[in-house]
Design a protein around this motif. Structure first.
Motif, PDB file in Angstrom:
ATOM      1  N   ARG A  99       0.812  -1.204   0.031  1.00 16.22           N
ATOM      2  CA  ARG A  99       0.090   0.030  -0.106  1.00 16.22           C
ATOM      3  C   ARG A  99       0.956   1.217   0.167  1.00 16.22           C
ATOM      4  NH1 ARG A  99      -3.947  -2.444   4.543  1.00 16.22           N
ATOM      5  NH2 ARG A  99      -5.208  -3.793   2.980  1.00 16.22           N
ATOM      6  N   LEU A 100       2.138   1.202   0.443  1.00 17.88           N
ATOM      7  CA  LEU A 100       2.989   2.239   0.500  1.00 17.88           C
ATOM      8  C   LEU A 100       4.115   2.212  -0.575  1.00 17.88           C
ATOM      9  CD1 LEU A 100       3.611   2.639   4.388  1.00 17.88           C
ATOM     10  CD2 LEU A 100       1.976   3.868   2.748  1.00 17.88           C
ATOM     11  N   ASN A 132       6.775  -0.549  -6.065  1.00 18.22           N
ATOM     12  CA  ASN A 132       7.269  -1.391  -6.617  1.00 18.22           C
ATOM     13  C   ASN A 132       6.631  -2.892  -6.275  1.00 18.22           C
ATOM     14  OD1 ASN A 132       9.054  -0.065  -8.282  1.00 18.22           O
ATOM     15  ND2 ASN A 132      10.751  -0.068  -6.677  1.00 18.22           N
ATOM     16  N   GLN A 133       6.511  -2.803  -4.950  1.00 17.18           N
ATOM     17  CA  GLN A 133       5.910  -4.082  -4.232  1.00 17.18           C
ATOM     18  C   GLN A 133       4.484  -4.344  -4.746  1.00 17.18           C
ATOM     19  OE1 GLN A 133       6.117  -3.775  -0.132  1.00 17.18           O
ATOM     20  NE2 GLN A 133       8.229  -4.432  -0.082  1.00 17.18           N
ATOM     21  N   ALA A 134       3.743  -3.274  -4.950  1.00 18.95           N
ATOM     22  CA  ALA A 134       2.146  -3.277  -5.608  1.00 18.95           C
ATOM     23  C   ALA A 134       2.339  -3.573  -6.979  1.00 18.95           C
ATOM     24  CB  ALA A 134       1.781  -1.921  -5.532  1.00 18.95           C
ATOM     25  N   MET A 135       3.157  -2.995  -7.564  1.00 14.93           N
ATOM     26  CA  MET A 135       3.501  -3.409  -9.054  1.00 14.93           C
ATOM     27  C   MET A 135       3.727  -5.096  -9.321  1.00 14.93           C
ATOM     28  SD  MET A 135       3.032  -3.191 -12.271  1.00 14.93           S
ATOM     29  CE  MET A 135       3.748  -1.607 -13.573  1.00 14.93           C
ATOM     30  N   ALA A 136       4.676  -5.611  -8.089  1.00 17.55           N
ATOM     31  CA  ALA A 136       4.758  -6.844  -8.456  1.00 17.55           C
ATOM     32  C   ALA A 136       3.688  -7.943  -7.892  1.00 17.55           C
ATOM     33  CB  ALA A 136       5.954  -7.189  -7.223  1.00 17.55           C
ATOM     34  N   PRO A 194      -0.038   2.842  -5.124  1.00 21.61           N
ATOM     35  CA  PRO A 194      -0.117   4.010  -4.431  1.00 21.61           C
ATOM     36  C   PRO A 194       0.745   5.004  -5.313  1.00 21.61           C
ATOM     37  CG  PRO A 194       1.902   2.413  -3.699  1.00 21.61           C
ATOM     38  CD  PRO A 194       1.113   1.730  -4.775  1.00 21.61           C
ATOM     39  N   ALA A 195      -0.061   5.955  -5.400  1.00 17.60           N
ATOM     40  CA  ALA A 195       0.178   7.150  -5.938  1.00 17.60           C
ATOM     41  C   ALA A 195       0.612   6.883  -7.708  1.00 17.60           C
ATOM     42  CB  ALA A 195       1.580   7.800  -5.524  1.00 17.60           C
ATOM     43  N   GLY A 196      -0.617   6.056  -8.150  1.00 26.44           N
ATOM     44  CA  GLY A 196      -0.311   5.852  -9.426  1.00 26.44           C
ATOM     45  C   GLY A 196       0.669   4.948 -10.054  1.00 26.44           C
TER      46      GLY A 196
END
Lengths: 358, 293
Positions: B150-151, B154-158, B241-243
């Motif tokens: 959520r922050l 890169n992790q969100a993309m993964a 997060p943030a696009g």
């Protein structure tokens, strides 16, 4: 080049045993044909020798070395498959060179060997083509070439001619035999076609239901079949089998009522007065008008083939049709009775229960 | 040559193709033309007045750095999804092709994820990786790795790459397995006798012969990653997060339905439409020619 030895080789899938202990020794440079009806396990035997199937029991030796647990590539064998198994995305050259590249031959050596094999098989000029641009016979030769270039100890053939048309098959059969005479590599050839078997093999192994019925030269199998199965399988049209009762002294056989067949001198006295199966090949009947002992055959119908005439008929009131092959052209009306005789040494006698030769 | 008059004109053929044509018109041609028309319009903030602006929406779009960022993210996302799901499916199919015992069970289990809706798949992965609830996040934390998609962009993309790939593996697996089973077994046997080990056989025989399947799947996977992953993104990150995970198809939705910039959003969807048409044309042109062996 090497000898191949099979010792009580067994194959089982789970609890079902499909090959029941086949033993044979194949000499160096010999061309041996494994023949049998479809589903008898002949391909399985070949695939066990190739290492494509695990061996459930027994030992297979190639050139004195036990190969039971060796991978196919370490057995130094080459195989021609029924559908040729050419790599469709590679050119003819690369198909033949594939195995050589893996064995780290130099480029020049590879080219030399492939060119030589191509010349031997009349494939020069086709090396840059893909398999789909070749005719059936050419594909077959490429599959052969792929084996030859490796110079293996043993060639294995799994019904290699069965996808070709009849004319090409005869031609390729001759070429195969000639090739073998030139290269003298130990060859094991599987087929269900007994003509191929008879013409190609130095020796034949006849397999029926996973067991070797008889191993011997083509003529041995023809003249002295060990079992009723071999007798019926080798020879075309196949042997006639007639139920008969031996005379008390074993010197003659009674076919229904008074019809009597004289047997060869030694006869079969041990089986005197017992029911047996008499086997006579269609080509061993003669017409003998003068012979008072002749057996009368009532003609059912005939087939005129030009060189031969096939006569189908019945002895007295036996239920089975008997096939007779007479040279030349004959015109017999149906219901005509032919007096037939058979040379005593051409009569085969089989045990009624076991099918074994007496 | 038969003359046209040999056939009696009958309305039946037209009747039979009508449903298909109607469906195409209602669900594809009409909305697509609406999107094209909409992309040439600008609406005021209250939706009271619409102005025809020619290609202004596109000009604005292509001078927008955020749009190019989104484009870049989409490229990264879709190529990684395609690579990951194709690679995994290929390995699984190769394994499934070899095993004999329990093959049906294995195959059935592998095909199941295909029946899961994208949103459900996304939610599933979101729970597993949830920074406060998720079991994997918990385990990563124990190993000293701080997971918080959520922050961390890169992790969100993964995470969405994993979720999207996971869902596509079944589809690829099916095609790869079918492709492998169409390759005669004697070819690999011949290669084995020729001296090739299992891995070498795979790379020199099976993989080249699978190339038509691979090419087809590559195009299908890119199309999937471009368009059908909306549900996953929506459920897992909502573009944040943030696009950081705002791929093109999600940006269309975000700008159009959240930002209410209908013209700009329509222009984006026209761009996407051009991309999918290009991919389809490539597919039809080359699949039966170039990759043929």
């Amino acid at each position: 080049m090497a000898e191949v030895i099979l010792e009580k080789v067994v194959k089982a899938y789970g609890k079902t045993e499909v090959i029941h202990g086949i033993s044979t020794a194949i000499a160096d440079g010999e061309f041996i044909v494994i023949v049998g009806p479809s589903g008898c396990g002949k391909s399985t035997v070949l695939r066990m020798i190739a290492g494509l199937e695990k061996i459930s029991g027994g030992i297979i030796r190639i050139d004195g070395r036990e190969v039971n647990n060796l991978e196919p590539k370490d057995r130094d064998i080459a195989m021609v498959f029924q559908n040729y198994a050419l790599y469709p995305h590679m050119t003819v050259f690369n198909n033949m060179a594939y195995g050589l590249k893996l064995r780290k031959f130099t480029k020049d050596e590879i080219k030399h060997r492939v060119d030589q094999a191509a010349q031997l098989l009349q494939l020069d000029g086709l090396l840059e083509r893909k398999p789909r641009q070749l005719s059936g016979g050419q594909r077959q030769r490429v599959a052969m070439g792929r084996c030859i270039v490796r110079e293996p100890k043993v060639f294995l053939f799994d019904e290699p001619l069965s996808n070709l048309d009849a004319k090409l098959r005869v031609q390729m059969r001759l070429e195969l035999r000639k090739l073998h005479e030139r290269l003298k590599v130990t060859s094991i050839y599987v087929t269900h076609d007994q003509v191929e078997a008879m013409t190609l093999g130095d020796r034949l192994i006849v397999i029926n239901e996973g067991a070797a019925e008889q191993i011997g030269s083509p003529l041995e199998l023809y003249e002295k079949p060990a079992t009723k199965f071999v007798a019926g399988f080798i020879g075309s049209p196949s042997m006639n089998f007639i139920e008969a009762r031996l005379s008390r002294d074993g010197q003659s056989a009674n076919i229904q009522g008074d019809v009597r067949l004289a047997l060869s001198d030694d006869g079969a006295p041990d089986f005197g007065d017992r029911k047996v199966i008499i086997g006579i090949r269609p080509e061993h009947f003669n017409i003998s008008e003068s012979n008072p002992q002749a057996i009368p055959l009532s003609v059912d119908h005939i087939e005129i083939l030009g060189a031969d005439t096939m006569v189908y008929g019945r002895f007295a009131d036996t239920p089975d049709l008997i096939t007779i092959r007479l040279p030349d052209i004959h015109h017999f009306k149906s219901e005509k009775v032919l007096p037939l005789s058979v040379a005593p040494d051409k009569i085969h006698i089989f045990n009624k229960d076991t099918g074994a030769r007496i | 040559m038969l003359k046209r008059t040999h056939f009696n004109p009958s309305p039946l053929p037209y009747l039979l193709v009508t449903p298909q044509i109607l469906i195409t018109i209602i669900f594809f041609i009409w909305p697509a033309s609406q999107a094209v028309f909409q992309s040439l319009l600008v609406e005021d903030a209250f939706g009271l007045k619409t102005e025809f602006v020619w290609f202004d929406n596109f000009i604005e779009l292509f001078s927008d750095q955020i749009y190019f960022n989104s484009f870049g993210k989409t490229i990264v996302f879709s190529s990684l999804v395609a690579f990951l799901s194709l690679g995994t499916a290929l390995i699984l199919a190769a394994t499934a092709d070899r095993i004999v015992r329990g093959a049906t069970t294995y195959r059935t289990l592998l095909i199941w994820p295909y029946a899961v809706a994208p949103v459900v798949a996304g939610t599933l992965w979101m729970f597993i990786f949830d920074p406060t609830l998720g079991i994997v996040a918990y385990m990563l934390d124990m190993m000293g790795y701080d997971w918080n998609h959520r922050l961390n962009g890169n992790q969100a993309m993964a995470l969405i790459i994993f979720a999207a790939s996971w869902k596509q593996i079944s589809y690829n697996f099916l095609f790869f397995l079918a492709g492998m089973q169409a390759i005669p077994k004697s070819l690999t046997e011949a290669a084995a006798i020729d001296g090739a080990g299992p891995a070498w056989r795979f790379w020199t025989i099976i993989f080249p012969l699978l190339s038509p399947t691979t090419f087809f799947l590559l195009v299908m996977n890119i199309v999937y990653a471009f368009f059908e992953t909306f549900g996953i993104v929506h459920a897992v990150t909502k573009g944040g997060p943030a696009g950081a995970t705002e791929i093109m198809v999600y940006k269309v939705y975000n700008d159009g339905f959240i930002g209410l910039d209908l013209g700009g959003s329509a222009a984006q969807s026209v761009v996407l439409m051009v991309i999918v048409i290009t991919l389809t044309v490539i597919q039809f042109r080359y699949i039966e020619r170039k990759v043929e062996y």
